[in-house]
Motif scaffolding. Structure first.
Motif, PDB file in Angstrom:
ATOM      1  N   GLN A  22       0.897  -1.314   0.488  1.00  0.00           N
ATOM      2  CA  GLN A  22      -0.378   0.151   0.183  1.00  0.00           C
ATOM      3  C   GLN A  22       1.101   0.738  -0.097  1.00  0.00           C
ATOM      4  O   GLN A  22       1.065   2.210  -1.300  1.00  0.00           O
ATOM      5  CB  GLN A  22      -1.161  -0.039   1.377  1.00  0.00           C
ATOM      6  CG  GLN A  22      -2.209  -1.155   1.286  1.00  0.00           C
ATOM      7  CD  GLN A  22      -2.516  -0.226   2.471  1.00  0.00           C
ATOM      8  OE1 GLN A  22      -2.112  -1.378   3.731  1.00  0.00           O
ATOM      9  NE2 GLN A  22      -4.131  -1.646   2.401  1.00  0.00           N
ATOM     10  N   ILE A  23       1.829   1.316   0.930  1.00  0.00           N
ATOM     11  CA  ILE A  23       2.683   2.554   0.814  1.00  0.00           C
ATOM     12  C   ILE A  23       3.323   2.711  -0.247  1.00  0.00           C
ATOM     13  O   ILE A  23       3.644   3.397  -1.019  1.00  0.00           O
ATOM     14  CB  ILE A  23       4.360   1.995   1.934  1.00  0.00           C
ATOM     15  CG1 ILE A  23       2.829   2.365   3.764  1.00  0.00           C
ATOM     16  CG2 ILE A  23       4.815   3.893   2.156  1.00  0.00           C
ATOM     17  CD1 ILE A  23       3.408   1.510   4.439  1.00  0.00           C
ATOM     18  N   SER A  24       3.693   1.679  -1.301  1.00  0.00           N
ATOM     19  CA  SER A  24       4.773   1.532  -2.080  1.00  0.00           C
ATOM     20  C   SER A  24       3.940   1.784  -3.354  1.00  0.00           C
ATOM     21  O   SER A  24       4.211   2.875  -4.415  1.00  0.00           O
ATOM     22  CB  SER A  24       4.923   0.278  -2.432  1.00  0.00           C
ATOM     23  OG  SER A  24       5.806   0.259  -4.039  1.00  0.00           O
ATOM     24  N   ASP A  25       1.904   1.509  -3.512  1.00  0.00           N
ATOM     25  CA  ASP A  25       1.658   2.829  -4.726  1.00  0.00           C
ATOM     26  C   ASP A  25       1.362   3.608  -3.873  1.00  0.00           C
ATOM     27  O   ASP A  25       1.724   4.834  -5.092  1.00  0.00           O
ATOM     28  CB  ASP A  25       0.595   1.453  -4.557  1.00  0.00           C
ATOM     29  CG  ASP A  25       0.169  -0.343  -4.635  1.00  0.00           C
ATOM     30  OD1 ASP A  25       1.269  -0.188  -5.560  1.00  0.00           O
ATOM     31  OD2 ASP A  25      -1.182  -0.615  -5.034  1.00  0.00           O
ATOM     32  N   GLU A  26       1.007   4.041  -3.053  1.00  0.00           N
ATOM     33  CA  GLU A  26       1.232   5.590  -2.914  1.00  0.00           C
ATOM     34  C   GLU A  26       2.305   6.389  -2.765  1.00  0.00           C
ATOM     35  O   GLU A  26       2.070   7.744  -3.710  1.00  0.00           O
ATOM     36  CB  GLU A  26       0.900   6.117  -0.797  1.00  0.00           C
ATOM     37  CG  GLU A  26       0.364   7.181  -0.361  1.00  0.00           C
ATOM     38  CD  GLU A  26       0.177   7.136   0.556  1.00  0.00           C
ATOM     39  OE1 GLU A  26       0.688   8.125   1.409  1.00  0.00           O
ATOM     40  OE2 GLU A  26      -0.575   6.230   1.479  1.00  0.00           O
ATOM     41  N   SER A  27       3.532   5.481  -2.290  1.00  0.00           N
ATOM     42  CA  SER A  27       4.715   6.478  -2.464  1.00  0.00           C
ATOM     43  C   SER A  27       5.351   6.464  -3.976  1.00  0.00           C
ATOM     44  O   SER A  27       6.513   7.412  -4.216  1.00  0.00           O
ATOM     45  CB  SER A  27       5.991   5.872  -1.008  1.00  0.00           C
ATOM     46  OG  SER A  27       6.520   4.700  -1.686  1.00  0.00           O
ATOM     47  N   GLY A  28       5.366   5.277  -4.541  1.00  0.00           N
ATOM     48  CA  GLY A  28       6.125   5.123  -5.733  1.00  0.00           C
ATOM     49  C   GLY A  28       7.170   4.466  -5.537  1.00  0.00           C
ATOM     50  O   GLY A  28       7.933   4.372  -6.405  1.00  0.00           O
ATOM     51  N   TYR A  29       7.489   4.338  -4.227  1.00  0.00           N
ATOM     52  CA  TYR A  29       9.012   3.406  -4.080  1.00  0.00           C
ATOM     53  C   TYR A  29       8.676   2.027  -3.864  1.00  0.00           C
ATOM     54  O   TYR A  29       7.633   1.884  -3.610  1.00  0.00           O
ATOM     55  CB  TYR A  29       9.985   4.214  -2.757  1.00  0.00           C
ATOM     56  CG  TYR A  29      10.372   5.119  -2.788  1.00  0.00           C
ATOM     57  CD1 TYR A  29      11.135   5.805  -2.992  1.00  0.00           C
ATOM     58  CD2 TYR A  29       9.591   6.760  -2.468  1.00  0.00           C
ATOM     59  CE1 TYR A  29      12.118   7.167  -3.216  1.00  0.00           C
ATOM     60  CE2 TYR A  29      10.087   7.537  -2.806  1.00  0.00           C
ATOM     61  CZ  TYR A  29      11.416   7.883  -3.316  1.00  0.00           C
ATOM     62  OH  TYR A  29      11.947   9.686  -3.433  1.00  0.00           O
ATOM     63  N   SER A  30      10.122   1.393  -4.340  1.00  0.00           N
ATOM     64  CA  SER A  30       9.846  -0.673  -4.929  1.00  0.00           C
ATOM     65  C   SER A  30       8.770  -0.621  -2.795  1.00  0.00           C
ATOM     66  O   SER A  30       9.753   0.060  -2.299  1.00  0.00           O
ATOM     67  CB  SER A  30      10.723  -1.080  -4.827  1.00  0.00           C
ATOM     68  OG  SER A  30      12.062  -0.975  -4.220  1.00  0.00           O
ATOM     69  N   VAL A  31       9.010  -2.070  -2.810  1.00  0.00           N
ATOM     70  CA  VAL A  31       9.142  -2.877  -1.296  1.00  0.00           C
ATOM     71  C   VAL A  31      10.032  -2.932  -0.583  1.00  0.00           C
ATOM     72  O   VAL A  31      10.326  -2.455   0.212  1.00  0.00           O
ATOM     73  CB  VAL A  31       7.841  -3.903  -2.197  1.00  0.00           C
ATOM     74  CG1 VAL A  31       8.143  -5.170  -0.346  1.00  0.00           C
ATOM     75  CG2 VAL A  31       6.581  -3.502  -2.466  1.00  0.00           C
ATOM     76  N   SER A  32      11.139  -3.373  -1.689  1.00  0.00           N
ATOM     77  CA  SER A  32      12.445  -3.922  -0.850  1.00  0.00           C
ATOM     78  C   SER A  32      13.284  -2.315  -0.320  1.00  0.00           C
ATOM     79  O   SER A  32      13.822  -2.132   0.736  1.00  0.00           O
ATOM     80  CB  SER A  32      13.256  -4.056  -1.856  1.00  0.00           C
ATOM     81  OG  SER A  32      13.461  -3.457  -3.380  1.00  0.00           O
ATOM     82  N   THR A  33      12.840  -1.435  -1.416  1.00  0.00           N
ATOM     83  CA  THR A  33      13.262   0.336  -0.950  1.00  0.00           C
ATOM     84  C   THR A  33      12.722   0.744   0.669  1.00  0.00           C
ATOM     85  O   THR A  33      13.558   1.277   1.491  1.00  0.00           O
ATOM     86  CB  THR A  33      12.807   1.365  -2.161  1.00  0.00           C
ATOM     87  OG1 THR A  33      13.895   0.744  -2.916  1.00  0.00           O
ATOM     88  CG2 THR A  33      13.603   2.306  -1.529  1.00  0.00           C
ATOM     89  N   LEU A  34      11.479   0.349   0.395  1.00  0.00           N
ATOM     90  CA  LEU A  34      10.710   0.770   1.570  1.00  0.00           C
ATOM     91  C   LEU A  34      11.097   0.185   3.117  1.00  0.00           C
ATOM     92  O   LEU A  34      11.926   0.766   4.090  1.00  0.00           O
ATOM     93  CB  LEU A  34       9.010   1.207   1.645  1.00  0.00           C
ATOM     94  CG  LEU A  34       8.512   1.826   0.811  1.00  0.00           C
ATOM     95  CD1 LEU A  34       7.117   0.783   0.842  1.00  0.00           C
ATOM     96  CD2 LEU A  34       8.851   3.347   1.542  1.00  0.00           C
ATOM     97  N   GLN A  35      11.163  -1.063   3.141  1.00  0.00           N
ATOM     98  CA  GLN A  35      12.121  -2.016   3.729  1.00  0.00           C
ATOM     99  C   GLN A  35      13.146  -1.931   4.318  1.00  0.00           C
ATOM    100  O   GLN A  35      13.784  -1.524   6.027  1.00  0.00           O
ATOM    101  CB  GLN A  35      12.000  -3.575   3.019  1.00  0.00           C
ATOM    102  CG  GLN A  35      10.441  -4.208   2.971  1.00  0.00           C
ATOM    103  CD  GLN A  35      10.666  -5.324   2.509  1.00  0.00           C
ATOM    104  OE1 GLN A  35      12.063  -6.207   1.624  1.00  0.00           O
ATOM    105  NE2 GLN A  35       9.862  -6.174   2.702  1.00  0.00           N
ATOM    106  N   ARG A  36      13.479  -1.507   4.000  1.00  0.00           N
ATOM    107  CA  ARG A  36      15.559  -0.596   3.675  1.00  0.00           C
ATOM    108  C   ARG A  36      15.482   0.053   4.647  1.00  0.00           C
ATOM    109  O   ARG A  36      16.146   0.445   6.156  1.00  0.00           O
ATOM    110  CB  ARG A  36      16.179  -0.755   2.532  1.00  0.00           C
ATOM    111  CG  ARG A  36      17.880  -0.402   2.706  1.00  0.00           C
ATOM    112  CD  ARG A  36      18.846  -0.618   1.192  1.00  0.00           C
ATOM    113  NE  ARG A  36      17.922   0.133   0.343  1.00  0.00           N
ATOM    114  CZ  ARG A  36      17.226   0.242  -0.961  1.00  0.00           C
ATOM    115  NH1 ARG A  36      16.986  -0.929  -0.861  1.00  0.00           N
ATOM    116  NH2 ARG A  36      17.267   0.253  -1.519  1.00  0.00           N
ATOM    117  N   TYR A  37      14.735   1.449   3.995  1.00  0.00           N
ATOM    118  CA  TYR A  37      14.522   2.378   5.513  1.00  0.00           C
ATOM    119  C   TYR A  37      13.762   2.564   6.167  1.00  0.00           C
ATOM    120  O   TYR A  37      14.207   3.116   7.351  1.00  0.00           O
ATOM    121  CB  TYR A  37      13.338   3.373   4.350  1.00  0.00           C
ATOM    122  CG  TYR A  37      14.197   4.367   3.449  1.00  0.00           C
ATOM    123  CD1 TYR A  37      15.060   4.431   3.004  1.00  0.00           C
ATOM    124  CD2 TYR A  37      13.471   4.278   2.392  1.00  0.00           C
ATOM    125  CE1 TYR A  37      16.030   5.100   1.800  1.00  0.00           C
ATOM    126  CE2 TYR A  37      13.582   5.186   0.712  1.00  0.00           C
ATOM    127  CZ  TYR A  37      15.216   5.379   0.928  1.00  0.00           C
ATOM    128  OH  TYR A  37      15.616   5.804  -0.482  1.00  0.00           O
TER     129      TYR A  37
END
Length: 61
Positions: A22-37
């Protein structure tokens, strides 16, 4: 990605229980990038402190 946006998305993940997808769709960042952050942010979480009281009040019926 600005720090403010990272904090907003991190809060949505922690408090609002949004998924990475859901956050990936909203932010435009990949799931793996969000997990890393988010893993970095979890690693830098503040330590909770508390004062230890010697007296405790307990009421029970």
């Amino acid at each position: 990605m600005s720090l403010k946006n990272k904090e907003i998305w991190f809060k949505k993940w922690i408090v609002c229980k949004q998924t990475y997808e859901q956050i990936s769709d909203e932010s435009g960042y990949s799931v793996s990038t969000l997990q890393r952050y988010f893993n970095v942010m979890l690693g830098n979480a503040p330590k909770l402190t508390y004062s230890q009281n010697k007296e405790v009040s307990l009421s029970a019926d």
